[in-house]
Design an enzyme around this catalytic site. Structure first.
Site, mmCIF file in Angstrom:
data_model
loop_
_atom_site.group_PDB
_atom_site.id
_atom_site.type_symbol
_atom_site.label_atom_id
_atom_site.label_comp_id
_atom_site.label_asym_id
_atom_site.label_seq_id
_atom_site.Cartn_x
_atom_site.Cartn_y
_atom_site.Cartn_z
ATOM 1 N N ASP A 1 -34.582 -10.693 44.112
ATOM 2 C CA ASP A 1 -33.297 -11.392 44.146
ATOM 3 C C ASP A 1 -32.368 -10.792 45.199
ATOM 4 O O ASP A 1 -32.524 -9.642 45.604
ATOM 5 C CB ASP A 1 -32.618 -11.340 42.776
ATOM 6 C CG ASP A 1 -32.238 -9.927 42.379
ATOM 7 O OD1 ASP A 1 -33.097 -9.034 42.514
ATOM 8 O OD2 ASP A 1 -31.102 -9.697 41.941
ATOM 9 N N GLU A 2 -31.388 -11.564 45.593
ATOM 10 C CA GLU A 2 -30.270 -11.108 46.415
ATOM 11 C C GLU A 2 -30.728 -10.197 47.554
ATOM 12 O O GLU A 2 -30.272 -9.069 47.694
ATOM 13 C CB GLU A 2 -29.235 -10.388 45.540
ATOM 14 C CG GLU A 2 -28.611 -11.300 44.491
ATOM 15 C CD GLU A 2 -27.623 -10.595 43.595
ATOM 16 O OE1 GLU A 2 -26.718 -11.267 43.065
ATOM 17 O OE2 GLU A 2 -27.750 -9.364 43.406
ATOM 18 N N SER A 3 -31.645 -10.720 48.366
ATOM 19 C CA SER A 3 -32.175 -9.948 49.485
ATOM 20 C C SER A 3 -31.695 -10.565 50.790
ATOM 21 O O SER A 3 -32.292 -11.523 51.290
ATOM 22 C CB SER A 3 -33.713 -9.944 49.429
ATOM 23 O OG SER A 3 -34.235 -9.134 50.459
#
Length: 764
Positions: free
Chosen positions: A333-335
């Site tokens: 996530d959230e990369s």
């Protein structure tokens, strides 16, 4: 029951000080069963079992003997003694019998009569859950002997995956507390502990091959203090990690409670702590620093560097040796992709592999790691971002950004764990009270958790089979101690346990709250610092059907009486008693309090109303708000309540990366002197003001004329957009708010669509 048995029971109870021998036959009353999560089938009988010091537990295998020991530990708290565990016995016995029914291994039956209690588990897990139910049949008061009501229970869970998560990267929690966390999960028949072990702000698991993960990555120089937007720090070094021996201890403890521990090793993002220890694994080579602020960092593992994959394979080898779980969670996530966009190695890897963009590069990264884990007999779970660029072949998706990711994965025939923020993020506020401790945002009361249905209506019956269950997530940016953590998790976790275990058609929130009144006494015995908001006075703003609003007040507190005021003064037992919905007829503040025996209980209900021409009028929105920030109905936009700055009151409509448009229809064509709407600017939380706000007015709802425009906004907090008009008449009023768009590089959430928040469409 024979007369001899009656006399025997009566004498025993009299000796224990629990019964008078002049009283009628001592039988537990019907309606005394209060179990969370509610079993699939319960019928009570006019019988009872007397548990005393002579009662024995009959268990014939090691698993059942461990379960018996756990029951004895609870019983000793109530009675001061433990029961003998034997391999034979009949009368005055608790019989644990484990079979091998593969239809639902976690199912069981429980029967109680005057001779014995029999628990038949389909497996060791089923027997264990039967004993957890038996514990909830015990009285919550301490005594030397106690009656257990006569029952026939047949029970099995609705969902196979019933999870609770804990982030120990932002804040670290001791092994002893992790065990208590597991105890409480087991009490509620949860079976999966998702242990979030690595983060930008700290690496929490010992990896022997890479000692700098313990020496460097597990520590940060200081921690953000207060809200993200405040940009303040405490100046205190912080750290901690679990040794491999401690991890083994936790995994075994969980297994004894029939809980699987799934470790999470984040990749390719949320990896700043690891990069600080081994800077060669990043795109720039550093130097890096373990994260001290919350939010998302641009620096991630370099997808073009083969050393990264070798490092992660080595890490996962040690992780797999510690965790026997089928699944390993790899984050995903959230990369942010900003480093990859400029990294020669990443761009070369994209060209070499024929990848069209950086999203496809992330998919390559995830699939490469999945192949490695599959070769070791394991499977991956990842957050729903792993759908981007193409889903790894055998991956299970954890859907957190609403339900859309879960729907997409199920339609692709992938297993799904549902964990949408709207229902399952226990770091959100659970009360609108002004004295609530700081939280990440949002509003998630117990009632909303309980209302959750994990299977989306958009799925067919065949697709619904891929929804394996759901999980609550506990992110700890602002949760820095065990008391606060327990306060945020319970009783919300109890509500979710019933969502996941009990039959859908038998769930009833009022019944759950009635059971909770007893259940919290069990939490008291476990010394749990649970929140008590369920029993406070609450208010629901409704359309009164007369062109205005009314407030329905309620409290689940037995014996509680509600009093209220509408002049902003504090309510007392001498104020107006609540008997019917309170009509709001002017601007002002409604305050209400529930009193028990003349004393106030819990937080007061306190709501300020803004009376205006658009109040409770017909409103329509061009598109729905995002599920994560979507009030119950569009009526909320004109209910006279302005959303608060913490956006924890379920008043704000949130639009992620998209515009907002709404139209209010007045009763007739009339003079309009003012138009307004509120929005928020909290960039640290990815919430940006609109690029512009435009109001238009129409007589017929077809031809609109622009009457006010604004495109500058304050730097922080709530922006109250107000347009003062002259010589304007109309019946239909439209507001259009243009979303900021993509969050710029260097800001929290860079590259993502900004949130646009809107509330209270005001017309005067």
């Amino acid at each position: 029951m024979t007369m001899k048995r009656v006399i025997h029971l009566c004498l025993l109870m009299a000796a224990a000080g629990l019964w008078s021998c002049t009283t009628q036959q001592p039988v537990a009353p019907k309606g005394s069963v209060s179990i969370i999560p509610m079993p699939a089938s319960v019928s009570e009988t006019a019988d009872s079992f007397l548990l005393d010091k002579q009662t024995v537990i009959v268990a014939n295998n090691e698993s059942d003997k461990k379960t018996a020991a756990l029951f004895n530990a609870w019983l000793k708290e109530l009675t001061g003694y433990e029961l003998a565990v034997k391999e034979q016995g009949d009368k005055n016995a608790i019989l644990l019998q484990t079979g091998n029914d593969t239809t639902n291994a976690e199912g069981y039956t429980l029967t109680a009569d005057h001779n014995h209690i029999t628990i038949k588990g389909n497996s060791g897990a089923g027997t264990f859950y039967g004993v957890q139910t038996l514990i909830q049949l015990l009285p919550v008061e301490k005594a030397r002997a106690m009656f257990i009501p006569g029952v026939n229970i047949t029970d099995a869970p609705r969902f196979a995956y019933r999870g609770l998560h804990l982030d120990v990267g932002r804040h670290f929690f001791s092994v002893d507390f992790i065990k208590k966390y597991i105890d409480l999960m087991a009490m509620h028949k949860m079976n999966t502990f998702h242990w979030h072990l690595t983060e930008d702000q700290g690496w929490r698991i010992e990896i022997k091959k890479y000692p700098r993960l313990q020496e460097v990555a597990s520590k940060r120089k200081e921690t953000m203090a207060g809200r993200y937007a405040d940009n303040k720090y405490d100046g205190k070094p912080y750290g901690g990690f679990y040794t491999q021996e401690q991890v083994k201890e936790v995994v075994q403890y969980a297994a004894d409670h029939f809980i699987t521990v799934i470790p999470e090793i984040e990749m390719p993002g949320h990896s700043l702590a690891a990069l600080t220890a081994y800077p060669n694994l990043g795109c720039t080579g550093g130097p890096y620093e373990v994260g001290t602020r919350w939010g998302v960092y641009d620096d991630v593992y370099c997808a073009g560097n083969d050393s990264v994959y070798l490092f992660l394979q080595d890490v996962l080898d040690e992780v797999m040796a510690l965790f026997p779980s089928k699944y390993i969670h790899i984050g995903g996530d959230e990369s942010p992709k900003v480093r990859w966009e400029k990294c020669p190695k990443c761009q070369a890897r994209m060209k070499q592999e024929g990848l069209k963009d950086e999203h496809a590069l992330q998919s390559y990264f995830i699939q490469r790691m999945e192949k490695y884990l599959n070769s070791k007999g394991r499977q991956i779970i990842g957050w729903d971002e792993i759908l981007e660029g193409g889903l790894a072949p055998n991956a299970t998706v954890m859907s957190w950004r609403g339900i859309e990711g879960g729907i997409a994965a199920a339609k692709q025939k992938h297993d799904v764990i549902m964990t949408p923020g709207e229902f399952c993020y226990f770091d959100h506020y659970q009360s609108k009270g002004s004295n609530e401790p700081l939280a990440i945002g949002g509003f998630l009361p117990v009632s909303q958790v309980y209302s959750y249905e994990p299977i989306p209506a958009e799925l067919s019956s065949d697709e619904a089979k891929y929804i394996k269950g759901a999980q609550a997530n506990v992110w700890t940016e602002y949760i820095n101690n065990t008391n606060y953590l327990e306060y945020m998790v319970y009783p919300r976790a109890a509500a979710l346990s019933e969502v996941l275990w009990s039959p859908k058609d038998k769930r009833n929130y009022d019944s759950f709250v009635d059971h909770l009144k007893v259940h919290v006494k069990r939490l008291d015995l476990k010394k749990v610092n649970y929140a008590k908001h369920v029993f406070e006075v609450t208010g629901k703003v409704t359309d009164n059907g007369k062109g205005g609003v009314a407030v329905v007040l309620n409290s689940k507190l037995d014996g509680g009486k509600i009093f209220f005021t509408t002049d902003s003064t504090a309510p007392t037992p001498q104020a107006t008693p609540y008997t019917a919905p309170v009509q709001i007829t002017r601007s002002g503040t409604l305050r209400a309090q529930v009193f028990l025996d003349g004393k106030p209980f819990g937080n007061e209900y306190d709501q300020t109303f803004l009376f205006h021409k658009g109040l409770a009028k017909k409103v329509s929105m061009a598109s729905a708000a995002d599920a994560a920030h979507r009030p119950a109905s569009d009526f909320t936009l004109v209910n006279g309540v302005e959303g608060n700055a913490a956006y924890n009151d379920n008043e704000w409509f949130g639009f992620k990366g998209t515009d907002m448009e709404a139209i209010v229809e007045l009763d007739s064509v009339q003079d309009i002197h003012l138009v307004g709407i509120n929005t928020i600017n909290v960039k640290g939380d990815w919430i940006y003001p609109p690029k512009q706000v435009v109001f238009s007015v129409s007589d017929d709802g077809k031809s609109y004329k622009e009457v006010y425009k604004q495109n500058t906004f304050a730097q922080q907090g709530i922006n109250k957009v107000r347009g003062h008009l002259q010589a304007v008449r109309g019946r239909f009023v439209k507001v259009q708010m243009q979303n900021f768009g993509k969050i710029p590089a260097g800001a929290a959430g860079a590259g993502n669509g900004a949130w646009l928040f809107a509330d209270e469409f005001i017309i005067n």
